[in-house]
Design a protein around this motif. Structure first.
Motif, PDB file in Angstrom:
ATOM      1  N   ARG A  71      -4.976 -15.830   6.887  1.00 17.10           N
ATOM      2  CA  ARG A  71      -4.837 -17.155   7.176  1.00 17.10           C
ATOM      3  C   ARG A  71      -5.476 -17.943   6.317  1.00 17.10           C
ATOM      4  NH1 ARG A  71      -4.835 -16.430  12.543  1.00 17.10           N
ATOM      5  NH2 ARG A  71      -6.349 -17.595  12.712  1.00 17.10           N
ATOM      6  N   MET A 187      -7.669 -29.144   6.314  1.00 17.99           N
ATOM      7  CA  MET A 187      -6.787 -29.075   7.457  1.00 17.99           C
ATOM      8  C   MET A 187      -5.392 -29.251   7.332  1.00 17.99           C
ATOM      9  SD  MET A 187      -9.316 -31.667   9.779  1.00 17.99           S
ATOM     10  CE  MET A 187      -8.316 -31.620  11.239  1.00 17.99           C
ATOM     11  N   ILE A 190      -4.570 -25.761   6.558  1.00 21.26           N
ATOM     12  CA  ILE A 190      -4.582 -24.838   7.839  1.00 21.26           C
ATOM     13  C   ILE A 190      -3.306 -25.008   8.347  1.00 21.26           C
ATOM     14  CG2 ILE A 190      -5.387 -24.738   9.938  1.00 21.26           C
ATOM     15  CD1 ILE A 190      -8.344 -25.359   8.853  1.00 21.26           C
ATOM     16  N   MET A 191      -2.739 -26.252   8.413  1.00 23.30           N
ATOM     17  CA  MET A 191      -1.525 -26.221   9.106  1.00 23.30           C
ATOM     18  C   MET A 191      -0.293 -25.724   8.171  1.00 23.30           C
ATOM     19  SD  MET A 191      -1.710 -30.220  10.433  1.00 23.30           S
ATOM     20  CE  MET A 191      -0.193 -30.545  10.733  1.00 23.30           C
ATOM     21  N   LYS A 194       0.454 -21.830   8.648  1.00 18.06           N
ATOM     22  CA  LYS A 194       1.148 -21.333   9.594  1.00 18.06           C
ATOM     23  C   LYS A 194       2.437 -21.040   9.341  1.00 18.06           C
ATOM     24  CE  LYS A 194       0.827 -24.399  12.815  1.00 18.06           C
ATOM     25  NZ  LYS A 194       1.131 -25.090  14.238  1.00 18.06           N
TER      26      LYS A 194
ATOM     27  N   GLU B   8      -4.466 -22.453  14.671  1.00 15.99           N
ATOM     28  CA  GLU B   8      -4.902 -23.551  13.705  1.00 15.99           C
ATOM     29  C   GLU B   8      -6.213 -24.189  14.134  1.00 15.99           C
ATOM     30  OE1 GLU B   8      -2.088 -23.820  15.234  1.00 15.99           O
ATOM     31  OE2 GLU B   8      -1.502 -25.822  15.982  1.00 15.99           O
ATOM     32  N   GLN B  10      -8.312 -22.634  16.076  1.00 15.21           N
ATOM     33  CA  GLN B  10      -9.625 -21.981  15.811  1.00 15.21           C
ATOM     34  C   GLN B  10      -9.897 -21.856  14.428  1.00 15.21           C
ATOM     35  OE1 GLN B  10      -8.694 -17.888  17.189  1.00 15.21           O
ATOM     36  NE2 GLN B  10      -7.219 -18.542  18.882  1.00 15.21           N
ATOM     37  N   ASP B  11      -8.968 -22.164  13.422  1.00 16.06           N
ATOM     38  CA  ASP B  11      -9.479 -22.113  12.240  1.00 16.06           C
ATOM     39  C   ASP B  11     -10.005 -23.513  11.763  1.00 16.06           C
ATOM     40  OD1 ASP B  11      -7.980 -19.711  11.799  1.00 16.06           O
ATOM     41  OD2 ASP B  11      -6.266 -20.519  10.914  1.00 16.06           O
ATOM     42  N   ILE B  12      -9.818 -24.280  12.358  1.00 11.61           N
ATOM     43  CA  ILE B  12     -10.298 -25.726  12.301  1.00 11.61           C
ATOM     44  C   ILE B  12     -11.748 -25.758  12.383  1.00 11.61           C
ATOM     45  CG2 ILE B  12     -10.409 -27.985  12.936  1.00 11.61           C
ATOM     46  CD1 ILE B  12      -7.412 -27.994  12.461  1.00 11.61           C
TER      47      ILE B  12
END
Lengths: 256, 387
Positions: A71, A187, A190-191, A194, B8, B10-12
């Motif tokens: 991820r 950020m 990160i979204m 998914k 997400e 947790q990743d942040i």
């Protein structure tokens, strides 16, 4: 340009290593990170992708926790991920390389990247073995990489200097510190991660059986370095103390 | 009921920790001692998306929400409380308020800059004689043609010396009391603005703070947020949000104290053993652990309610009150555990101790939050109103 990157989840560099009752390395409560050398490889793949409008696939082997690493790579900008969970009791570099080579052979690729070693077991064998199985050239410990058409120009560290080598693609290239400065995932990344595809494979999905990948090397014993002994202060006048110190270094420490 | 952070987030959390440890920690002591404001870190936070976490994508944000914001604020404050102030003042002062109440032109004009870190914003409500009693402010804005003429003096304004724009509250009609207050976006380069830095303060040395004086400062009338008279409501709504970030920041400072205390208690030896083996040290460690966990959960719940879009003034007040007090208790305990070394500037504990104090004062003092909570419980004044 299609780039495949091998990524391994390793213990945090600051993790305190302990052994369990069976004398195995205890993974409980240890925070896990992407192997830093693999992170250089991911970054390099993304830079190649940005230059060549390519595609980056990240591959990792491990349990469900290893998805964290994938991820992260997806959040940095990789396009798709493959997680292979072989569920084997014992593995060695032969096992890992055989499985990874089989997984990669099902993909389209022009270049395979990975860290030159993992910071946990440090064997530095897997990428080279994959290259051997796939019949590809391999360049290790690369600190600069240029892709030009169907060739890769790689600068690698050698004793006392560097060496520039040229190999035809596809090839396997392993990353050394200095190759680049990995980006942070954003950020937004990160979204987006998914929504990117993550393929999950078992050994049987690759047409392999446990017997075919039985390890050839077995670790017999793990032990921790012995704790550092207490320092010793040599008292007295400088001249006498120096003489006493030299005697101790010669007779006790046996270093001179 | 589910206490797991989504993947997400947790990743942040990991990203925020990586950022803080790699980009902020190496120079934090030097920066703080030099009272150095790091604009470059603001831009870095912008690049990573921190400054856009509650602003939708169309205006340069990522809309991840308030729980993400609380996580970011905690992890930043855990390394440098000053930087957390900068992060929150910009994001929850002008940025979110422009998005909520600004015209489309104002959004287009300012939000991409505020979310990327190219622009830095502050907010100005406090005055020399108007602290907890916000409505007693004296600043005036009088409409003359196409401009409001702004006069007044604002004090203790975080980022005033470095901000490009300010969200300013002033009375357009003092006779209406709180219903006569309005909110404006003011370009800090406008004529008639004087900023004076407040250089001597207890803590948070890398977060500049100052006094802003407006003398016949012309503010274009299109820079009014919402309508005339909505200022007080906008102000209260804004405070509800900045309070969340303060609560999260206090959790971060408390966690930093615990991290430091554990490290020291495990290494410092007295009477032939690590001091962590002594029960009185263990008592302090246990209390710190529990307070931090409770403060974090209260903060997460307030953030969760904000993301859900339901009234949350009460829960936010509880989080802010508890977390601020927890940060101060943890700083006190960390200092006791470090003892003389905590009293010296050699270790960061002295900084945590100074920085923690801030959280009991800003965005409603601890006493103001006790008022909000108790008056709600006693039935005198409902805290959660959906206006």
């Amino acid at each position: 340009m299609k780039v495949v990157v091998f990524t391994k989840q390793t213990f945090d560099t600051e993790a305190k290593i302990t052994l369990d009752d069976q004398g195995k390395i205890n993974p409980e409560g240890v925070s896990l990170i992407i192997n830093p050398y693999d992170e250089f490889a991911v970054e390099e793949a993304l830079r190649i992708k940005e230059k060549t409008k390519g595609e980056v696939t990240v591959v990792s082997m491990g349990g469900p926790k290893a998805q964290d690493v994938l991820r992260q790579a997806l959040a940095m900008g990789a396009d798709r991920a493959v997680l292979i969970t072989p569920e084997l009791e014992e593995m060695d570099e032969y096992t890992t390389a055989t499985i990874l080579a089989r997984a990669v052979s099902r993909m389209e690729y022009d270049l395979i990247l990975g860290g030159w070693r993992a910071i946990d077991d440090g064997s530095a064998q897997v990428a080279g073995r994959v290259a051997e199985i796939l019949g590809l050239p391999v360049v290790n410990m690369v600190i600069k990489l240029e892709i030009d058409g169907g060739r890769a120009l790689a600068t690698r560290e050698i004793e006392g200097g560097s060496e520039v080598v040229e190999v035809p693609l596809p090839a396997v290239i392993t990353a050394q510190k200095g190759l680049n400065e990995p980006r942070y995932p954003t950020m937004k990344g990160i979204m987006q991660a998914k929504k990117k595809p993550m393929e999950k494979l078992a050994l049987s999905d690759l047409g392999l059986t446990a017997e075919e990948v039985v390890p050839k090397v077995r670790a017999l014993k793990y032990f921790l370095p012995s704790p550092r002994a207490q320092g010793k202060i040599v008292p007295g006048e400088p001249a006498e103390a120096a003489a006493a110190l030299v005697r101790l270094l010669r007779e006790e420490a046996k270093v001179i | 009921m589910n206490f797991d952070l989504p993947e997400e987030l947790q990743d942040i959390k990991r990203l925020a920790r990586d950022f803080a440890v790699s980009e902020v920690l190496p120079t934090v002591d030097a920066d703080d001692k030099a009272h150095r404001f790091r604009r470059d870190l603001v831009e870095k936070m912008g690049e990573l998306g921190f400054l856009g976490c509650v602003i939708p994508e169309e205006y340069g944000g990522n809309g991840l929400g308030y729980l993400a914001l609380a996580i970011l604020a905690e992890e930043i404050a855990r390394v440098h409380s000053s930087l957390r102030i900068i992060f929150a003042a910009n994001t929850l002062g002008p940025a979110i308020t422009i998005w909520r109440h600004g015209s489309e032109e104002l959004k287009q004009k300012y939000l991409p800059g505020l979310t990327s870190g190219k622009l830095l914003g502050c907010f100005a409500m406090t005055e020399p004689n108007a602290g907890s009693d916000v409505a007693s402010m004296k600043a005036r804005a009088v409409l003359e043609g196409d401009y409001y003429i702004l006069n007044g003096s604002k004090m203790w304004i975080s980022l005033a010396p470095v901000a490009d724009i300010a969200l300013v509250y002033a009375y357009t009609d003092p006779s209406q009391r709180a219903k006569g207050m309005s909110a404006f976006i003011v370009d800090m380069k406008s004529e008639g603005i004087t900023v004076e830095a407040i250089t001597e303060k207890l803590g948070n040395w890398s977060s500049p703070v100052g006094t802003i004086t407006f003398e016949n400062c012309k503010v274009p009338k299109e820079n009014l947020l919402g309508r005339e008279g909505q200022g007080f409501a906008i102000c209260m709504q804004q405070l509800d949000n900045t309070r969340l970030a303060s609560a999260a920041g206090a959790v971060g400072v408390a966690q930093a104290c615990l991290d430091a205390a554990i490290e020291y208690a495990n290494t410092r030896e007295q009477f032939g053993q690590p001091i962590g083996r002594f029960q009185m040290i263990q008592d302090m460690i246990a209390q710190m652990c529990v307070d931090i966990e409770a403060a974090r959960l209260l903060t997460y719940r307030a953030a969760f309610l904000k993301d859900k879009g339901v009234p949350n003034t009460l829960e936010t007040s509880m989080a802010k009150l508890f977390a601020s007090e927890a940060a101060n208790k943890c700083a006190d305990y960390a200092l006791r555990i470090y003892s003389a070394y905590g009293y010296s500037e050699e270790y960061p504990v002295a900084r945590f101790f100074r920085d923690a104090k801030y959280y009991q004062i800003v965005e409603g003092t601890s006493n103001i939050h006790k008022l909000i909570i108790s008056q709600d419980a006693l039935g005198y004044r409902k805290a959660n109103r959906s206006s």
